[in-house]
Design a protein around this motif. Sequence first.
Motif, short mmCIF file in Angstrom:
data_model
loop_
_atom_site.label_atom_id
_atom_site.label_comp_id
_atom_site.label_asym_id
_atom_site.label_seq_id
_atom_site.Cartn_x
_atom_site.Cartn_y
_atom_site.Cartn_z
N LYS A 160 18.75 71.91 6.53
CA LYS A 160 17.93 71.52 5.38
C LYS A 160 16.51 71.16 5.82
O LYS A 160 16.30 70.64 6.90
N ASP A 161 15.57 71.43 4.93
CA ASP A 161 14.18 71.04 5.18
C ASP A 161 14.08 69.53 5.18
O ASP A 161 14.53 68.87 4.24
N SER A 162 13.50 68.96 6.22
CA SER A 162 13.44 67.50 6.36
C SER A 162 12.57 66.84 5.30
O SER A 162 12.76 65.66 4.98
N LYS A 163 11.63 67.59 4.72
CA LYS A 163 10.73 67.01 3.73
C LYS A 163 11.28 67.12 2.30
O LYS A 163 11.18 66.18 1.53
N THR A 164 11.82 68.28 1.98
CA THR A 164 12.28 68.50 0.61
C THR A 164 13.78 68.29 0.43
O THR A 164 14.25 68.09 -0.68
N GLY A 165 14.53 68.34 1.53
CA GLY A 165 15.97 68.20 1.43
C GLY A 165 16.66 69.46 0.92
O GLY A 165 17.86 69.45 0.67
N LYS A 166 15.90 70.56 0.78
CA LYS A 166 16.47 71.80 0.28
C LYS A 166 16.80 72.73 1.45
O LYS A 166 16.25 72.60 2.53
N ILE A 167 17.71 73.67 1.19
CA ILE A 167 18.09 74.63 2.22
C ILE A 167 17.77 76.03 1.74
O ILE A 167 18.02 76.39 0.58
N SER A 168 17.19 76.84 2.61
CA SER A 168 16.82 78.21 2.26
C SER A 168 18.04 79.11 2.32
O SER A 168 19.09 78.75 2.85
N ASN A 169 17.88 80.33 1.78
CA ASN A 169 18.97 81.30 1.86
C ASN A 169 19.29 81.66 3.31
O ASN A 169 20.45 81.89 3.67
N GLN A 170 18.24 81.71 4.14
CA GLN A 170 18.46 81.98 5.56
C GLN A 170 19.28 80.85 6.19
O GLN A 170 20.19 81.10 6.99
N GLY A 171 18.97 79.63 5.80
CA GLY A 171 19.73 78.49 6.30
C GLY A 171 21.18 78.54 5.85
O GLY A 171 22.09 78.21 6.62
N ARG A 172 21.42 78.94 4.60
CA ARG A 172 22.80 79.08 4.11
C ARG A 172 23.55 80.15 4.89
O ARG A 172 24.73 79.98 5.22
N LEU A 173 22.88 81.27 5.16
CA LEU A 173 23.52 82.33 5.94
C LEU A 173 23.89 81.85 7.33
O LEU A 173 25.00 82.10 7.82
N MET A 174 22.98 81.15 7.98
CA MET A 174 23.24 80.66 9.33
C MET A 174 24.35 79.62 9.33
O MET A 174 25.21 79.61 10.23
N PRO A 218 11.26 63.14 -2.92
CA PRO A 218 11.62 64.55 -2.89
C PRO A 218 12.91 64.81 -2.13
O PRO A 218 13.46 65.89 -2.21
N VAL A 219 13.39 63.83 -1.37
CA VAL A 219 14.62 64.02 -0.61
C VAL A 219 15.79 63.52 -1.42
O VAL A 219 15.89 62.32 -1.71
N PRO A 220 16.70 64.39 -1.85
CA PRO A 220 17.83 63.96 -2.67
C PRO A 220 18.81 63.13 -1.85
O PRO A 220 19.14 63.46 -0.73
N LYS A 221 19.26 62.03 -2.45
CA LYS A 221 20.22 61.17 -1.77
C LYS A 221 21.64 61.42 -2.25
O LYS A 221 22.58 61.00 -1.61
N LYS A 222 21.76 62.12 -3.39
CA LYS A 222 23.08 62.34 -3.97
C LYS A 222 23.66 63.65 -3.46
O LYS A 222 23.41 64.71 -4.00
N THR A 223 24.39 63.56 -2.36
CA THR A 223 25.03 64.74 -1.79
C THR A 223 26.51 64.45 -1.55
O THR A 223 26.90 63.30 -1.35
N ILE A 224 27.28 65.51 -1.59
CA ILE A 224 28.71 65.38 -1.34
C ILE A 224 28.94 65.36 0.17
O ILE A 224 28.50 66.27 0.88
N PRO A 225 29.60 64.35 0.71
CA PRO A 225 29.79 64.25 2.16
C PRO A 225 30.70 65.35 2.68
O PRO A 225 31.57 65.85 1.95
N PRO A 226 30.53 65.76 3.95
CA PRO A 226 31.35 66.83 4.52
C PRO A 226 32.85 66.59 4.43
O PRO A 226 33.62 67.53 4.24
N TYR A 227 33.27 65.32 4.55
CA TYR A 227 34.72 65.08 4.53
C TYR A 227 35.32 65.42 3.17
O TYR A 227 36.48 65.86 3.08
N MET A 228 34.55 65.24 2.09
CA MET A 228 35.07 65.62 0.77
C MET A 228 35.13 67.14 0.63
O MET A 228 36.04 67.68 -0.01
N LYS A 229 34.16 67.83 1.21
CA LYS A 229 34.22 69.29 1.21
C LYS A 229 35.45 69.77 1.99
O LYS A 229 36.12 70.73 1.59
N ALA A 230 35.74 69.09 3.11
CA ALA A 230 36.91 69.45 3.91
C ALA A 230 38.21 69.24 3.13
O ALA A 230 39.11 70.08 3.15
N VAL A 231 38.31 68.11 2.44
CA VAL A 231 39.51 67.82 1.64
C VAL A 231 39.68 68.85 0.53
O VAL A 231 40.78 69.35 0.28
N SER A 232 38.59 69.18 -0.14
CA SER A 232 38.67 70.15 -1.24
C SER A 232 39.12 71.51 -0.73
O SER A 232 39.91 72.20 -1.38
#
Length: 314
Positions: free
Chosen positions: A104-118, A11-25
Motif C-alpha cells: 500500500k502507498d504509505s501516504k494514501t493507504g491505497k494499493i495499485s493494481n500492480q501491487g494487487r498482482l504482486m 488520507p490514510v484509512p484506519k478501517k481495515t479488515i485484519p489479516p487474521y479475519m481474512k484467514a478465518v473467512s
Amino acid sequence: MDNKREQNPSPVPKKTIPPYMKAVSGSLGGVVEACCLQPIDVIKTRLQLDTTGTYRGIIHCGGTVARTEGVRALWKGLTPFATHLTLKYTLRMGSNAVFQSAFKDSKTGKISNQGRLMAGFGAGVLEALAIVTPFEVVKIRLQQQRGLSPELLKYKGPIHCARMIIREEGLFGLWAGAAPTVMRNGTNQAAMFTAKNAFDVLLWKKHEGDGKVLQPWQSMISGFLAGTAGPVCTGPFDVVKTRLMAQSRGGGELKYKGMVHAIRTIYAEEGLLALWKGLLPRLMRIPPGQAIMWAVADQVTGFYERRYLRNAPL
C-alpha cells in the motif's frame, strides 16, 4: 474543530479488515467448497491421467467411476482435499492481506493494481510451496487408484500414502511437481485477487471497509468471474503438475524429468491439446469453487465490517 476534523479526514484509512479475519473467512469457505466440488476434482484428475482414451468425456468418466467403483469413489481423497483447501485458503487470504498492506502507498493507504498482482502472486507462491504441493501429491496418488477394496490398493489413506511416499521416495517426494504448481498458483492468485476486487467495485460499488456487505449471490458472481481466466492460462502447468505428482519415484526411471521435459514429452506424444486436458472440469470446478468460497468469505468479513468497522471511530 470537531466538524472540521470530520470534513477533512486523514488520507490514510484506519478501517481495515485484519489479516487474521481474512484467514478465518478463507478457511470456512474452503470447507464448504471441498464438500461441494470434490467429485469434479476426481474426474479432472482421472481425465488428466488418462493416456489411453478410457474416458470419453466428463459425464462418461464420472459415470464409469461411479458404476465400476461405487459412488463413494467420486469423493476419493476428500480428507486431504478438504484439509488442503482449508489450510490453503487460510494461508492465501491471510498472506495476501499481509502482502497488500506491505504494497500500500504509505501516504494514501491505497494499493495499485500492480501491487494487487504482486500480493496475489506472492500469496500463490507461498501456498504452493507450504501447502498445495504436498497435499495434492497425496490427493492425486489416492485419486489415481482404481477400485474400493482396501486390500487391493497400494495407499490405504492419506496418512498411509504420505508415509509410503516418504519411505519410498524420500521427503521431497511430497514436493513432486513443485515448479509447475508454483507457476500455476502464483499466476492464478495474482489474477484472481485483482479481478475479484475489480468486479466488486465495477458491479456492486463495493470497497473494503466501507461497511457495505455484498449479498451471497453478488459475491458468487464476482468470485465466479474472477476464477474463470486462471484455468485457461495455466492449463499446461496444471496438467504437468498432475503428471509429475502421479509418477512414483519408487518404480524405477521416471518418465517425466521435470516441468519443461514433461511439457515437451506430452506435446510430442499426445499433441498440443493434451496440455489442456481436464480444462472443462477445471472450469466446472474452479470458478464455482471461487463463487462458493467468496460467498462464505464475504459474509464472514462482512459480519466483521458491520460489527467492528462501520461505526468505528476514525
